[in-house]
Structures are given as structure tokens and as C-alpha cells.
Design a protein around this motif. Structure first.
Motif, PDB file in Angstrom:
ATOM      1  N   UNK A  26      -1.182  -3.873   4.584  1.00 45.46           N
ATOM      2  CA  UNK A  26      -1.854  -2.633   4.191  1.00 45.46           C
ATOM      3  C   UNK A  26      -1.589  -1.516   5.187  1.00 45.46           C
ATOM      4  N   UNK A  27      -1.314  -1.892   6.409  1.00 46.95           N
ATOM      5  CA  UNK A  27      -1.218  -0.876   7.443  1.00 46.95           C
ATOM      6  C   UNK A  27       0.217  -0.662   7.888  1.00 46.95           C
ATOM      7  N   UNK A  28       0.446   0.523   8.407  1.00 47.19           N
ATOM      8  CA  UNK A  28       1.678   0.785   9.141  1.00 47.19           C
ATOM      9  C   UNK A  28       1.422   0.264  10.550  1.00 47.19           C
ATOM     10  N   UNK A  29       2.240  -0.670  11.010  1.00 43.74           N
ATOM     11  CA  UNK A  29       2.018  -1.237  12.342  1.00 43.74           C
ATOM     12  C   UNK A  29       2.650  -0.357  13.414  1.00 43.74           C
ATOM     13  N   UNK A  30       2.223  -0.607  14.648  1.00 39.52           N
ATOM     14  CA  UNK A  30       2.737   0.222  15.740  1.00 39.52           C
ATOM     15  C   UNK A  30       4.255   0.051  15.911  1.00 39.52           C
ATOM     16  N   UNK A  63       0.447   8.618   5.301  1.00 38.87           N
ATOM     17  CA  UNK A  63      -0.448   9.229   6.291  1.00 38.87           C
ATOM     18  C   UNK A  63      -0.547   8.417   7.566  1.00 38.87           C
ATOM     19  N   UNK A  64      -0.311   7.122   7.443  1.00 35.05           N
ATOM     20  CA  UNK A  64      -0.389   6.274   8.641  1.00 35.05           C
ATOM     21  C   UNK A  64       0.832   6.476   9.542  1.00 35.05           C
ATOM     22  N   UNK A  71       0.186  10.536  11.243  1.00 38.29           N
ATOM     23  CA  UNK A  71      -0.726  10.810  12.367  1.00 38.29           C
ATOM     24  C   UNK A  71      -0.106  10.480  13.723  1.00 38.29           C
ATOM     25  N   UNK A  72       0.371   9.267  13.933  1.00 34.09           N
ATOM     26  CA  UNK A  72       0.919   8.976  15.260  1.00 34.09           C
ATOM     27  C   UNK A  72       2.219   9.728  15.560  1.00 34.09           C
ATOM     28  N   UNK A  87      -5.977 -10.855   9.548  1.00 30.76           N
ATOM     29  CA  UNK A  87      -5.907  -9.805   8.535  1.00 30.76           C
ATOM     30  C   UNK A  87      -6.398 -10.422   7.232  1.00 30.76           C
ATOM     31  N   UNK A 140      -0.816   4.620   0.304  1.00 31.92           N
ATOM     32  CA  UNK A 140      -1.721   4.821   1.435  1.00 31.92           C
ATOM     33  C   UNK A 140      -1.076   4.743   2.798  1.00 31.92           C
ATOM     34  N   UNK A 190      -5.716   4.892  13.235  1.00 26.45           N
ATOM     35  CA  UNK A 190      -4.640   5.634  12.584  1.00 26.45           C
ATOM     36  C   UNK A 190      -3.789   6.424  13.582  1.00 26.45           C
ATOM     37  N   UNK A 191      -4.199   6.453  14.820  1.00 26.60           N
ATOM     38  CA  UNK A 191      -3.374   7.109  15.846  1.00 26.60           C
ATOM     39  C   UNK A 191      -2.451   6.114  16.527  1.00 26.60           C
ATOM     40  N   UNK A 205      -3.923   0.513  -3.665  1.00 28.25           N
ATOM     41  CA  UNK A 205      -3.273  -0.515  -2.852  1.00 28.25           C
ATOM     42  C   UNK A 205      -3.456  -1.860  -3.548  1.00 28.25           C
ATOM     43  N   UNK A 206      -2.514  -2.747  -3.315  1.00 30.13           N
ATOM     44  CA  UNK A 206      -2.607  -4.059  -3.960  1.00 30.13           C
ATOM     45  C   UNK A 206      -3.359  -5.020  -3.057  1.00 30.13           C
ATOM     46  N   UNK A 240      -8.061  -0.935  12.069  1.00 25.38           N
ATOM     47  CA  UNK A 240      -7.054  -0.425  13.001  1.00 25.38           C
ATOM     48  C   UNK A 240      -7.241   1.074  13.171  1.00 25.38           C
ATOM     49  N   UNK A 294      -2.004   2.813  15.273  1.00 25.22           N
ATOM     50  CA  UNK A 294      -1.583   1.801  14.282  1.00 25.22           C
ATOM     51  C   UNK A 294      -1.675   0.393  14.878  1.00 25.22           C
ATOM     52  N   UNK A 346       0.841  -1.185   0.000  1.00 22.96           N
ATOM     53  CA  UNK A 346       0.000   0.000   0.000  1.00 22.96           C
ATOM     54  C   UNK A 346       0.883   1.244   0.000  1.00 22.96           C
TER      55      UNK A 346
END
Lengths: 734, 78
Positions: free
Chosen positions: A244-248, A216-217, A220-221, A344, A213, B49-50, A497-498, B47, B52, A210
Motif C-alpha cells: 500500500x505504501x511507497x517505501x523509503x 502523493x507518497x 512529499x518526500x 503489514x 494512492x 509520508x515524509x 486501493x486493493x 508510516x 515513507x 494502491x
């Protein structure tokens, strides 16, 4: 702008639709391709996370004092706070960054975490136990019947009576249980990122599907703007829906990098990767299915359940029974919450489970009636949900020939025996969407004839980069090497995103549009030199020429020199529902399996696996076939080998290592035959994605083949030797 | 609504979602609040966005039907 965007007529292309080697194949094969794991910087720190060893607990305190004294440990950072609850084993609690892998490993060991243990529940296959433990959510219900309830009828009571009546009137009824266990994504390259700050701007080399996309992930944090983040992913070692996501932990790496002023590489260890970075939901079903004497299903009544892990969810009831939509059906679905990692999206969310839980039942109808499974599937095509009866029928005929169905099929459990070894055939069918999603491509043509296609897409290993090059080169009449493709940066024009098999349709749409518009501008320039109208020109074999008099021509470079000093840049844009025939959606697909089963050992051996797949217009058959081979192997893996094993008491993931998490070797997959179904009407409907469809049917097809061999259903995937032997034992006792 | 019951109501019935809610489906469809009827896009995995993470800033689960007005960490979509 081109009057109408279109593909070249079939049979007129130089590159499109013809097998091409990947343009990045050599780089990948030689190791020159840099994956996230390969990105290194001077003074870079290595970081790892401490995953919770407990499946359910409350954090009381985290003490870094000993860890911080380990030589080489530079920074420890908490990812949970006292009072936070941990809901599954492996959820990151803290991260350690240091000068070396060894220092970080020692640092992780020295972290002291005080916890309060909480009750653990992980038995997702047992609905009654989950209900007793208070781990089930509300039952979702969907009923569709030919007869309507009267105004005064209680709808639930009417449905119950109607289903009982229909079952009673059926020529045959199968009452059975099927299931499919949780598996992990098992990406060869684990989740992670290498991050580097330049002042207040972040460069994140992220393993992601992704690219457009994820900036922005991070933003924000971290409290910065998306414009200050650049996400880069030139190559990725597997995602399958989990990236797909940015992990913590990616954000934690960036925080550490900012704090210590050095680049940080944080990739998950294999055990944490398996424990926390993605798994596929389970599905289990109790079903009653009634059919007429020809095997045409008249009524379906099922209750299924499963788990998304710590979050609520399960296999969607809307896809049960799978592809087939009998006129009378009642579906109930119950989500179960466990202390296991949240699922997921895994290739074709819902579909492999739905296929394995319902097309097995259709095969059992055939078995009970003593009918050929092929005939029963064929007779039920009238009820398919996607109006692709003709496609399925044609694909079934092709698949049957390729596997030798007519000669090899035998009634269930009544085939020839070679000692303890019996063989069998099984089949399944599937469907998927795979249409295009918003995508933008910039085509740049330089005055020296160089061409670049630039977009914020990514190549998951499917050949996206090569497909973009083919489309661009085909449009301009250039060789593949005449085009440079730039993908893998969030600073490029946004692309989809794929996921959901949308990539090829998305990038094809925006790239072909941009290329056709750019070519028109080149035609306008060349037309004056060639004394012809732009619409009378064509781009072919490296030249711009007059269609009716090809001697009147310019070389591509000569034509591009007419641009003057500055390059031409044209943007191609595709928005949803802006269809002009370049892409389409909805595919079918048929798969057939031939297996041998050893009744003494319970070992299932793949002999042959046939995949016949439609996908509209095929840009590069070589990559499409490669995608199908990969799907077959991944499907065989979850049908026979892959299984997440949790300790029922502690919730510990017992096989969270590659050595213990069983995957097939080359010798396990047998002969794989792939066939692209592409008659003219498929070519003419445009491009459709392929990532999901071919991985859907293997579970059901292989299970059906095993049942055909044994005459006994092994109800739950994976079909391990233990389960095969248990099924045989149950049958013997019955 | 607890996470256990969060699958039992349609997303639209739950009300507007928090601006920090994310799911795979949003990135595929380009929508903030993707339709839930599709069943193909993988919206089940959400999830924040703050953070993650599947847990929000309040240490509770993230889901389309519970990341709505009334939750402590809810931020309205502009």
C-alpha cells in the motif's frame, strides 16, 4: 443518469455470472505482460539496498569510499544517518546504483558501516520473557457478562468471580494454549520500482496495490507535487496487503535517478524482501472455555499476546473468540515489541490468527465431550456475531456432503489406523466485510463503436481487469472483446486501493453506474431513429433494439455513429454509503479439511480441502474459484509449512530465502474442492469482495483435522513434523 | 506516550493526527483518521509520508496515537 442502478435479473445475462477466461490470461501466460520487474529503459541503472545485518544497533558511520571505487558503481546513497537506530535486521541502511547487478553487488559489499550494538529481543511466543525484558505494552481488556456488576462492586473483582462461577457450573471446561507464528508475505515479485524522470516529472513503475494512492507518497518526500508524479502498475506479482505504501527505498531510487539523470530500477533482493517488506503478526493465547453438555459455549476467558515486530500491536481483542460470541467473555491482549520487521496487513488482518486461536478451542470442547465437531459448531451458530446463522448452516451442509463428513468423521483419536498413519476431519468458519469503497470509472464510447473503461484500479491477479470488461460488455450487450479496459495508472480516475476485499465491489459500482448512464445516452440517440422511447430499448447481442419488436434495431456501431465526430465520455462515481443495491458487505464461509498424519514422522498430509463461500453476486465464477483455490493453497502453506525463524540471540532471520522458507508444492496440497454459495438472495444483494475470506479458516480447520486424527492437539501453527512429534511425546508422558 | 503504550488509548482520545501520518486503513476508507474499532482494515501498520518508513523524521516510531501535537515533527492537518 439512470433512474436506478441495478444488475440484470438472474438468468438473463450473456456474460455476467458465467465463467470467463481472463482477458489478460494470454499476455500473462506468454510473458507479454510487463510487471514492474520487466520494465527497462535505455541507460537504466540497477540499484539494490544494503540491509542492516544487525537486528538492533545504532549507526555510527557509513563509509562509501571503497564502494565508489568499484568499476560500474555509479552512485551510493545513505538511507540512515549517524546516530540513527536500526530496530530490525534488513532495515535498509544504504543503496547502491550501478551499471550491472555484479557491480552493485560488489559495491554493497564494499560499504563500511560502523555500528554500536544494542540489546536484541525477539521471543514473541514467551509472554513471561517479554514481560521480564520490558517488551510488553499495556494490557487491553474487554469484558462482557450476562450479569451486571452492582453499583458497589469492583468491576474487575466481580468479573473474576463471575467467570470462576460460570466455569465451575460448566459441564466441561477446556484450559489450553494455542498459537500461530509470524509468516512473511512472500510476494513472488518483490517490492520495488523502476523510476524515470522527464524533467521535473516522475514516472514510477511501482509494484503496488494502491495505484491511485501512491503518487502523493512519492511527492512529499521528493518535494514535488502529486500532479508531477505518475504511478504505473499494469501487473503485480503479489501484494497480499504489503504494497500500500511507497517505501523509503522507492524514494531513494527516485532521488538517485534525479541526481544521476538516468532511470533506475530498484527491486529488493529476496532476503531483504523477507526481512523488511512485510510479515503477519503472531498470536498466542491461554484460554479457559466452559460449555454445557451439548457443547454450547457459555463462558470464554482468554489472554492473548503477539507481536507486530518493532512497532506495537497485536491481534485485536475484538475478534476473540472468532465469529462466535458467547454471552460471557473476558479477553485480554498484550502487545510485544521485538527487534523484528514491522508487520503489514496480511490478507484478513487479525482474522486467520483469531480463527486459529479460538475455533481450535471450540473443537477441543467437542473432543472433551466426545461429540461430533460438526454438531458443536452447529449448536454454537446461535452466537455468531454477524447474523449469518442460516448461511453458515447451509454452507456447513454443503461442505459436509462434499467432504463426506458423515461417513468419515470419528471421535478424536479413535479413527482407523494404517500402520502409523491416522486420518481426521476438521472444520472452521469465518467472516469478513468486503464492501465497496470510493471508486470512479470513465466509460468512453467512440463513434466507431469502440468502448473503453478507464479507472485507477489495479489487478492483483484476482481478475479485476476481466470483471470490469464483463460488467461493461454485459451492460452494452457486447462481446467481451468489444471492451478495452484501462487500469493501472494514477492519472486515471481514482479508484480504491486493493485491500480488505473491497476491489470488486468498488470497481463494479463505479463501472456499472457509468455504463448504465452511458447506455441511456446511446438509447436517447437511437430512440429517434427507432421511433421508440429510450426506456423501451435494450442492448443485446451487439444491437440496440426495441424490446417489444426486436426487428426494429440498430447495430451497436450504427447506434454509436449517431454520436457524430466526438466520443461520449461518462463518469460513474461511487461514494461510501451511496448504496443502491449493486454491492453489499459481510460474508460467511465454511471450510473442512481431511488430513493424514504419520505418527512416526510427524508429517501431515492434506488429503482433501473443501471451501464453501458466499460472496453475494459473482461477476465471474471462474476467477472467483481461482481466488478460492489460491486462498486454500496459501492457507495450507501457513497451516503446515510457513514459518519465520529468528535466531533468539541475534535476531537474525535464518530462513530468509525461498530455498529455506518452506512453502507447499503441488503435491503437498491434496485435493481442493471449491463451491460458491449463491442462492437468489445472495445474487440479489450485489457484489461482495472475496480476497480475504477464504484464507481465514485453513489454519483452524487443518489444526482441528490433525487433532481429530491424533486425538492430541498440536497447539501452534505451522504444524511442522517437529511440533507434531513433540505434541505426541507430551501426550505420551501425560 | 511511547510506542509500547500506543495501543492502549483510542485514536480519538489522543487528539488530531499529524497530516503526514499514513496507514492502510486511510486508503481503504478514504479517511485521515480512520476509526480504530473496525479491526479489519489493517490500521496497525502506519508510516510517515515524509520518510515513507515506520520511523518519522525524528527517528521515532509512527503511530496514530503518538503522531500528535507536541511531537517535534508534528504538522497539523489543515
Amino acid at each position: 443518469m439512470a433512474k436506478k442502478y441495478s444488475w440484470p435479473d438472474r438468468g438473463t445475462t450473456a456474460l455476467l455470472g458465467k465463467p470467463q477466461d481472463r482477458i489478460d490470461g494470454i499476455a500473462k501466460a506468454t510473458g507479454a505482460a510487463k510487471y514492474t520487474y520487466d520494465v527497462n529503459f535505455d541507460k537504466m541503472l540497477i540499484a539494490r539496498v544494503l540491509g542492516s545485518p544487525h537486528a538492533h544497533c545504532k549507526i555510527k558511520s557509513i563509509d562509501f569510499s571503497a564502494a565508489e571505487k568499484i568499476p560500474g558503481v555509479v552512485k551510493c546513497m545513505a538511507m540512515k544517518e549517524p546516530g540513527n537506530e536500526v530496530r530490525w535486521q534488513g532495515d535498509p541502511i544504504a543503496a547502491v546504483a550501478g551499471e550491472s547487478e555484479g557491480a552493485v553487488a560488489e559495491g554493497l559489499k564494499a560499504i563500511k558501516v560502523e555500528i554500536e550494538p544494542l540489546d536484541v529481543y525477539v521471543k514473541d511466543a514467551d509472554l513471561a520473557a517479554a514481560e521480564a525484558a520490558g517488551r510488553t505494552g499495556k494490557v487491553a481488556k474487554n469484558v462482557q457478562l450476562e450479569r451486571e456488576a452492582g453499583d458497589d462492586d469492583d468491576e474487575d473483582k466481580f468479573a473474576e468471580q463471575e467467570i470462576e462461577r460460570l466455569l465451575k457450573e460448566s459441564a466441561v471446561v477446556v484450559e489450553a494454549h494455542y498459537g500461530i507464528d509470524v509468516i512473511t508475505h512472500m510476494c513472488l515479485e518483490p517490492h520495488g520500482a523502476t523510476v524515470q524522470w522527464e524533467g521535473d516529472k516522475l514516472n514510477a513503475y511501482l509494484s503496488t496495490q494502491n495505484v491511485s494512492g501512491t503518487a502523493g507518497q512519492f511527492a512529499s518526500p521528493l518535494g514535488i507535487t502529486t500532479g508531477d508524479v505518475t504511478v504505473i502498475c499494469d501487473f503485480i506479482g503479489g501484494g497480499f496487503g504489503s504494497k500500500f505504501q511507497v517505501d523509503n527505498f522507492n524514494v531513494t531510487a527516485a532521488k538517485i535517478a534525479k541526481e544521476v539523470g538516468r532511470p533506475v530500477k530498484l527491486m529488493l533482493d529476496r532476503d531483504i524482501e523477507l526481512k523488511t517488506a512485510g510479515c503477519r503478526p503472531s498470536g498466542y493465547i491461554d484460554v479457559r472455555i466452559g460449555a454445557d453438555k451439548e457443547g454450547v459455549v457459555t463462558v470464554w476467558d482468554s489472554q492473548h499476546w503477539g507481536t507486530f515486530g518493532a512497532t506495537a500491536g497485536g491481534v485485536d481483542q475484538g475478534v476473540i473468540p472468532y465469529v462466535f460470541n458467547p454471552k460471557n467473555r473476558r479477553r485480554r491482549a498484550t502487545p510485544i515489541i521485538t527487534n523484528a520487521s514491522p508487520s503489514r496487513a496480511w490478507r484478513a488482518p487479525n482474522h486467520p490468527q483469531a480463527c486459529a486461536m479460538s475455533q481450535t478451542a471450540y473443537d477441543d470442547i467437542a473432543a472433551k465431550l466426545g461429540l461430533n465437531s460438526y454438531d458443536v459448531f452447529l449448536r454454537n451458530l446461535a452466537s455468531v456475531s454477524n447474523e449469518k446463522q442460516n448461511v453458515y448452516q447451509a454452507e456447513m451442509e454443503i461442505a459436509a456432503k462434499l467432504i463426506g463428513w458423515k461417513d468419515k468423521w470419528h471421535p478424536h483419536g479413535k479413527g482407523p489406523k494404517k500402520g502409523a498413519v491416522v486420518s481426521g476431519l476438521g472444520m472452521a468458519i469465518h467472516t469478513w466485510g468486503g464492501g465497496g469503497q470510493p471508486s470512479n470509472t470513465n466509460i468512453t464510447i467512440h463513434p466507431d463503436g469502440a468502448v473503453e473503461a478507464t479507472l485507477g484500479s489495479q489487478d492483483l491477479g484476482t481478475g479485476t481487469r476481466t470483471a470490469i470488461a464483463i460488467i461493461t460488455a454485459e451492460t452494452f450487450g457486447l462481446p467481451l472483446a468489444g471492451v478495452k479496459v484501462n487500469i493501472g495508472s494514477s492519472k486515471y480516475p481514482p479508484s480504491a486501493a486493493s485491500g480488505g476485499s473491497v476491489t470488486i465491489a468498488s470497481v463494479s459500482e463505479s463501472t456499472r453506474r457509468a455504463a448504465q448512464d452511458a447506455l441511456l445516452k446511446i438509447f436517447e440517440l437511437a430512440s429517434k431513429k427507432l421511433e421508440s422511447e429510450p426506456e423501451n430499448l435494450e442492448a443485446k447481442d451487439g444491437r440496440i433494439q426495441v424490446k417489444s419488436d426486436t426487428k426494429k434495431s440498430l447495430s451497436w456501431k450504427e447506434a454509436c455513429s449517431l454520436l457524430g465526430m466526438m466520443p461520449l465520455e461518462v463518469k460513474g462515481e461511487f461514494k461510501r454509503r451511496d448504496d443502491q443495491g449493486l454491492s453489499s458487505s459481510q460474508v460467511g464461509g465454511v471450510q473442512m479439511a481431511e488430513v493424514e498424519v504419520d505418527r512416526d514422522t510427524g508429517v501431515v498430509r492434506m488429503k482433501k480441502f473443501v471451501l464453501v463461500q458466499d460472496m453475494g453476486l459473482v461477476i465471474n465464477p471462474k476467477c472467483a474459484q481461482s481466488q478460492m483455490y489460491g486462498a486454500a493453497i496459501m492457507g495450507i502453506a501457513y497451516a503446515l509449512f510457513e514459518q519465520r525463524i529468528l535466531d533468539p540471540t541475534t535476531g537474525a532471520f535464518l530462513n530468509a530465502e525461498i530455498a529455506d522458507y518452506k512453502l507447499p508444492r503441488l503435491g503437498d496440497v491434496g485435493e481442493i474442492v471449491v463451491e460458491i454459495y449463491q442462492p437468489d438472495d445472495e445474487y440479489n444483494r450485489g457484489v461482495v469482495g472475496l480476497g480475504e475470506p477464504p484464507v481465514i479458516s485453513p489454519g483452524a480447520a487443518i489444526s482441528n483435522a490433525v487433532c481429530n486424527a491424533l486425538g492430541v492437539r498440536v497447539p501452534v501453527l505451522p504444524l511442522t513434523p517437529k511440533r507434531v512429534l513433540e505434541a505426541l511425546e507430551r501426550a505420551r508422558k501425560a | 506516550m511511547s510506542i509500547l503504550d500506543s495501543q492502549s488509548a483510542a485514536g480519538a482520545e489522543a487528539g488530531a493526527a499529524c497530516q503526514h501520518l499514513r496507514s492502510k486503513g486511510m486508503f481503504i476508507t478514504g479517511c485521515q483518521n480512520p476509526a480504530v474499532e473496525d479491526g479489519q482494515v489493517g490500521d496497525g501498520h502506519c508510516w510517515c509520508n515524509l520518510t515513507q518508513h515506520v520511523l518519522g523524521p525524528d527517528d521515532d516510531f509512527v503511530a496514530r496515537r503518538i503522531c500528535i501535537a507536541g511531537r517535534q515533527c508534528f504538522v497539523a492537518t489543515i
